[in-house]
Structures are given as structure tokens and as C-alpha cells.
Design a protein around this motif. Structure first.
Motif, PDB file in Angstrom:
ATOM      1  N   MET A 169       8.248  -9.118   4.888  1.00 42.53           N
ATOM      2  CA  MET A 169       7.107  -8.436   5.500  1.00 42.53           C
ATOM      3  C   MET A 169       6.856  -7.127   4.759  1.00 42.53           C
ATOM      4  SD  MET A 169       8.236  -8.802   9.511  1.00 42.53           S
ATOM      5  CE  MET A 169       9.921  -8.290   9.101  1.00 42.53           C
ATOM      6  N   THR A 170       5.606  -6.740   4.660  1.00 41.54           N
ATOM      7  CA  THR A 170       5.238  -5.434   4.131  1.00 41.54           C
ATOM      8  C   THR A 170       4.916  -4.537   5.312  1.00 41.54           C
ATOM      9  OG1 THR A 170       4.351  -6.429   2.114  1.00 41.54           O
ATOM     10  CG2 THR A 170       3.669  -4.180   2.625  1.00 41.54           C
ATOM     11  N   LEU A 171       5.682  -3.461   5.489  1.00 45.07           N
ATOM     12  CA  LEU A 171       5.610  -2.662   6.708  1.00 45.07           C
ATOM     13  C   LEU A 171       5.401  -1.185   6.411  1.00 45.07           C
ATOM     14  CD1 LEU A 171       8.594  -4.235   8.701  1.00 45.07           C
ATOM     15  CD2 LEU A 171       6.187  -4.922   8.716  1.00 45.07           C
ATOM     16  N   THR A 172       4.834  -0.507   7.399  1.00 43.17           N
ATOM     17  CA  THR A 172       4.683   0.938   7.344  1.00 43.17           C
ATOM     18  C   THR A 172       5.995   1.598   7.780  1.00 43.17           C
ATOM     19  OG1 THR A 172       3.960   1.118   9.647  1.00 43.17           O
ATOM     20  CG2 THR A 172       2.256   0.677   7.980  1.00 43.17           C
ATOM     21  N   PRO A 173       6.162   2.889   7.518  1.00 39.80           N
ATOM     22  CA  PRO A 173       7.376   3.564   7.986  1.00 39.80           C
ATOM     23  C   PRO A 173       7.576   3.452   9.497  1.00 39.80           C
ATOM     24  CG  PRO A 173       6.255   4.910   6.362  1.00 39.80           C
ATOM     25  CD  PRO A 173       5.334   3.767   6.660  1.00 39.80           C
ATOM     26  N   GLU A 174       6.494   3.529  10.247  1.00 38.77           N
ATOM     27  CA  GLU A 174       6.605   3.436  11.710  1.00 38.77           C
ATOM     28  C   GLU A 174       7.080   2.052  12.132  1.00 38.77           C
ATOM     29  OE1 GLU A 174       4.099   6.668  10.484  1.00 38.77           O
ATOM     30  OE2 GLU A 174       3.909   4.518  10.081  1.00 38.77           O
ATOM     31  N   GLN A 175       6.590   1.041  11.471  1.00 39.48           N
ATOM     32  CA  GLN A 175       7.015  -0.313  11.798  1.00 39.48           C
ATOM     33  C   GLN A 175       8.477  -0.544  11.420  1.00 39.48           C
ATOM     34  OE1 GLN A 175       4.006  -2.326   9.546  1.00 39.48           O
ATOM     35  NE2 GLN A 175       2.500  -2.292  11.196  1.00 39.48           N
ATOM     36  N   ILE A 176       8.902   0.057  10.326  1.00 40.32           N
ATOM     37  CA  ILE A 176      10.307  -0.050   9.919  1.00 40.32           C
ATOM     38  C   ILE A 176      11.203   0.620  10.954  1.00 40.32           C
ATOM     39  CG2 ILE A 176      11.982   0.682   8.170  1.00 40.32           C
ATOM     40  CD1 ILE A 176       9.726   0.306   6.100  1.00 40.32           C
ATOM     41  N   GLU A 177      10.769   1.762  11.462  1.00 40.33           N
ATOM     42  CA  GLU A 177      11.546   2.440  12.509  1.00 40.33           C
ATOM     43  C   GLU A 177      11.631   1.587  13.772  1.00 40.33           C
ATOM     44  OE1 GLU A 177      10.069   6.358  13.144  1.00 40.33           O
ATOM     45  OE2 GLU A 177      10.636   7.068  11.143  1.00 40.33           O
ATOM     46  N   SER A 178      10.574   0.833  14.056  1.00 44.04           N
ATOM     47  CA  SER A 178      10.610  -0.058  15.216  1.00 44.04           C
ATOM     48  C   SER A 178      11.654  -1.150  15.045  1.00 44.04           C
ATOM     49  CB  SER A 178       9.235  -0.693  15.441  1.00 44.04           C
ATOM     50  OG  SER A 178       8.428   0.094  16.286  1.00 44.04           O
ATOM     51  N   ILE A 179      11.818  -1.643  13.814  1.00 45.01           N
ATOM     52  CA  ILE A 179      12.866  -2.634  13.578  1.00 45.01           C
ATOM     53  C   ILE A 179      14.238  -2.004  13.827  1.00 45.01           C
ATOM     54  CG2 ILE A 179      13.989  -4.079  11.840  1.00 45.01           C
ATOM     55  CD1 ILE A 179      11.312  -4.560  10.575  1.00 45.01           C
ATOM     56  N   ALA A 180      14.409  -0.776  13.351  1.00 43.14           N
ATOM     57  CA  ALA A 180      15.669  -0.079  13.597  1.00 43.14           C
ATOM     58  C   ALA A 180      15.916   0.062  15.100  1.00 43.14           C
ATOM     59  CB  ALA A 180      15.656   1.287  12.920  1.00 43.14           C
ATOM     60  N   TYR A 181      14.847   0.330  15.852  1.00 37.32           N
ATOM     61  CA  TYR A 181      14.990   0.455  17.310  1.00 37.32           C
ATOM     62  C   TYR A 181      15.363  -0.895  17.929  1.00 37.32           C
ATOM     63  CZ  TYR A 181      13.929   1.480  22.180  1.00 37.32           C
ATOM     64  OH  TYR A 181      14.014   1.645  23.541  1.00 37.32           O
ATOM     65  N   ALA A 182      14.732  -1.975  17.439  1.00 40.66           N
ATOM     66  CA  ALA A 182      15.065  -3.312  17.945  1.00 40.66           C
ATOM     67  C   ALA A 182      16.543  -3.606  17.735  1.00 40.66           C
ATOM     68  CB  ALA A 182      14.207  -4.356  17.254  1.00 40.66           C
ATOM     69  N   PRO A 199       6.773  -1.727  20.357  1.00 44.58           N
ATOM     70  CA  PRO A 199       6.777  -1.788  18.894  1.00 44.58           C
ATOM     71  C   PRO A 199       5.625  -0.975  18.305  1.00 44.58           C
ATOM     72  CG  PRO A 199       7.052  -3.972  19.846  1.00 44.58           C
ATOM     73  CD  PRO A 199       6.713  -3.059  20.971  1.00 44.58           C
ATOM     74  N   ALA A 200       5.822  -0.479  17.111  1.00 43.05           N
ATOM     75  CA  ALA A 200       4.769   0.275  16.429  1.00 43.05           C
ATOM     76  C   ALA A 200       3.533  -0.597  16.259  1.00 43.05           C
ATOM     77  CB  ALA A 200       5.277   0.747  15.061  1.00 43.05           C
ATOM     78  N   ASP A 201       2.385   0.037  16.193  1.00 47.33           N
ATOM     79  CA  ASP A 201       1.136  -0.684  16.040  1.00 47.33           C
ATOM     80  C   ASP A 201       1.208  -1.631  14.842  1.00 47.33           C
ATOM     81  OD1 ASP A 201       0.095   0.645  18.182  1.00 47.33           O
ATOM     82  OD2 ASP A 201      -1.097   2.063  17.002  1.00 47.33           O
ATOM     83  N   ALA A 236       0.843  -1.191   0.000  1.00 46.43           N
ATOM     84  CA  ALA A 236       0.000   0.000   0.000  1.00 46.43           C
ATOM     85  C   ALA A 236       0.879   1.241   0.000  1.00 46.43           C
ATOM     86  CB  ALA A 236      -0.915  -0.008   1.225  1.00 46.43           C
ATOM     87  N   ALA A 237       0.235   2.383  -0.158  1.00 47.44           N
ATOM     88  CA  ALA A 237       0.970   3.651  -0.174  1.00 47.44           C
ATOM     89  C   ALA A 237       1.813   3.793   1.082  1.00 47.44           C
ATOM     90  CB  ALA A 237      -0.012   4.810  -0.287  1.00 47.44           C
ATOM     91  N   GLU A 238       3.075   4.143   0.909  1.00 48.29           N
ATOM     92  CA  GLU A 238       4.062   4.366   1.966  1.00 48.29           C
ATOM     93  C   GLU A 238       4.568   3.079   2.600  1.00 48.29           C
ATOM     94  OE1 GLU A 238       2.739   7.173   4.849  1.00 48.29           O
ATOM     95  OE2 GLU A 238       2.715   8.852   3.437  1.00 48.29           O
ATOM     96  N   GLU A 239       3.987   1.940   2.274  1.00 47.93           N
ATOM     97  CA  GLU A 239       4.507   0.686   2.809  1.00 47.93           C
ATOM     98  C   GLU A 239       5.711   0.209   1.990  1.00 47.93           C
ATOM     99  OE1 GLU A 239       0.756  -1.454   5.028  1.00 47.93           O
ATOM    100  OE2 GLU A 239       1.274  -2.093   2.990  1.00 47.93           O
ATOM    101  N   GLN A 240       6.497  -0.670   2.597  1.00 48.97           N
ATOM    102  CA  GLN A 240       7.703  -1.162   1.951  1.00 48.97           C
ATOM    103  C   GLN A 240       7.911  -2.620   2.317  1.00 48.97           C
ATOM    104  OE1 GLN A 240      11.168   1.131   2.956  1.00 48.97           O
ATOM    105  NE2 GLN A 240      12.589  -0.173   1.805  1.00 48.97           N
ATOM    106  N   VAL A 241       8.379  -3.413   1.373  1.00 46.01           N
ATOM    107  CA  VAL A 241       8.715  -4.804   1.644  1.00 46.01           C
ATOM    108  C   VAL A 241      10.092  -4.865   2.287  1.00 46.01           C
ATOM    109  CG1 VAL A 241       9.169  -7.072   0.645  1.00 46.01           C
ATOM    110  CG2 VAL A 241       7.288  -5.673  -0.235  1.00 46.01           C
TER     111      VAL A 241
END
Length: 208
Positions: free
Chosen positions: A150-163, A128-130, A98-103
Motif C-alpha cells: 500500500m502507498t500511505l500517508t504519514p497519518e495512515q502509517i501511524e494508524s497502522i502502528a495504532y492498530a 483510522p486515519a482518513d 506522492a510527496a510524503e507518502e511511503q510504500v
């Protein structure tokens, strides 16, 4: 049908018949030859229990005829089906993000590190992000490429960076450095806030 799917189908069929059995054992008269052969194979893997001579003698007395073969799920076979039922179906990646999501693709060891973070979600102060926990649970494993996708939103990608930032601070910087190079997201100290913040760039290396 592959061997794994055939084995699971055989276990399901045995469970269905076992639920209707008077004795808790499924007799050969209730099992087609092909299924019986599959159950023999599953028994060799510890997933099915085959009746021994003593049990067959008891069943023969109940039935009033010789019982030469009987089977039931072993505790391990029961647990396999219970685990399978509880496991979510992998999220298909056949549709475009979807828009702004990334694999995002992670190697198995990187996914293991991420799962440590998502498993700790209930006790973390920076959660973790919602939706990330569910995306991790339903990630698709690309066997030829040996990657979790995984297909993730920008917020979820940032959560991976935090992990991976937490992992860097606790011992290994490899995951954080790789993620920063590959996806352009890393955590670094923000002098204005005095806290680590997600920073997006196309190429950077982080240090603990």
C-alpha cells in the motif's frame, strides 16, 4: 489467459445468456463448444448447475426437440460474480508515491490483523486515519514476495502502528515490534498527555 480468468469469463458469459433465456436455463445451442467445455469445468467446481434428465425432458417438451445439455449459474457461481463486482480493483503501485507518502509492505498475517482494526472503524473511539480503510480494501498483493503493498500517508502509517498497538495490548506484540523496527513508528505512553502517542524512530521495540 490463466485458468481463473477463463473461469470468470465463462461465468459472465453464462450469466448474460441466462438473463435472456426464456426458461432460466441456457441451452447448448446458445453456447459455443469452447464455452461449454469451460462451463463443464466450472460445474465440477460447484459454480454451474447442469440440467438433469428430468429438467432436460421438460426443456425438450418446451422446445419441441431433444435438449441434451443445459446449464445455469449455481447459487455459488452467482455469489462469485456478485462478490467480484463488489470488490475494488487493486491500487496499482507502478507510479512513484506522492510527496510524503511511503510504500508499506505487510505479510498476510499482519494484513489480517490490520483488517480487524479497519473493519471496526465505525465503532472505534480512535478511528483510522482518513483514507486508510479504502487503502486497505484496495491493497495490492505481490504474490512472488507474499506481501500486501500500500502507498500511505504519514497519518495512515501511524494508524497502522495504532492498530498493532491495540493488538499488542490484547495479546501479541510481534506485529507492533516488527512495524517499529521496519518503519520506525510505534505507540508509547506520553507522560505529558497521559495518553499513548505515535513516536517515530528508526529502531525501537515496544512492549504492551
Amino acid at each position: 489467459m490463466n485458468a481463473r480468468q477463463s473461469r470468470l469469463d465463462a461465468l459472465r458469459a453464462l450469466r448474460e445468456r441466462e438473463a435472456k433465456s426464456v426458461y432460466g436455463w441456457v441451452l447448448s445451442t446458445d453456447v459455443p463448444p469452447g464455452l461449454q467445455q469451460s462451463l463443464q469445468t466450472a460445474a465440477a467446481q460447484g459454480l454451474v448447475e447442469l440440467a438433469d434428465r428430468e429438467v432436460r425432458a421438460e426443456l425438450s417438451a418446451y422446445e419441441g426437440r431433444p435438449v441434451l445439455w443445459a446449464a445455469r449459474l449455481s447459487p455459488q457461481g452467482h455469489d462469485v460474480l456478485t462478490y467480484l463486482h463488489a470488490s475494488p480493483d487493486p491500487t496499482p503501485l507502478s507510479t512513484p508515491p506522492a510527496a510524503e507518502e511511503q510504500v508499506i509492505e505487510l505479510r498476510p498475517a499482519q494484513m489480517d490483523a490490520l483488517r480487524v482494526y479497519t473493519n471496526l472503524a465505525p465503532v472505534l473511539r480512535v478511528a483510522p486515519a482518513d483514507g486508510l480503510v479504502e487503502r486497505v480494501r484496495t491493497a495490492h498483493f505481490d504474490r512472488p514476495g507474499n506481501r500486501w503493498r500500500m502507498t500511505l500517508t504519514p497519518e495512515q502509517i501511524e494508524s497502522i502502528a495504532y492498530a498493532f498497538h491495540l493488538r499488542a495490548l490484547s495479546g501479541s506484540v510481534a506485529e507492533a515490534n516488527w512495524f517499529a523496527r521496519e518503519y520506525g513508528v510505534a505507540y508509547r505512553m506520553d507522560q505529558a498527555t497521559g495518553r499513548p502517542e505515535a513516536v517515530r524512530s528508526r529502531s525501537r521495540t515496544v512492549c504492551p
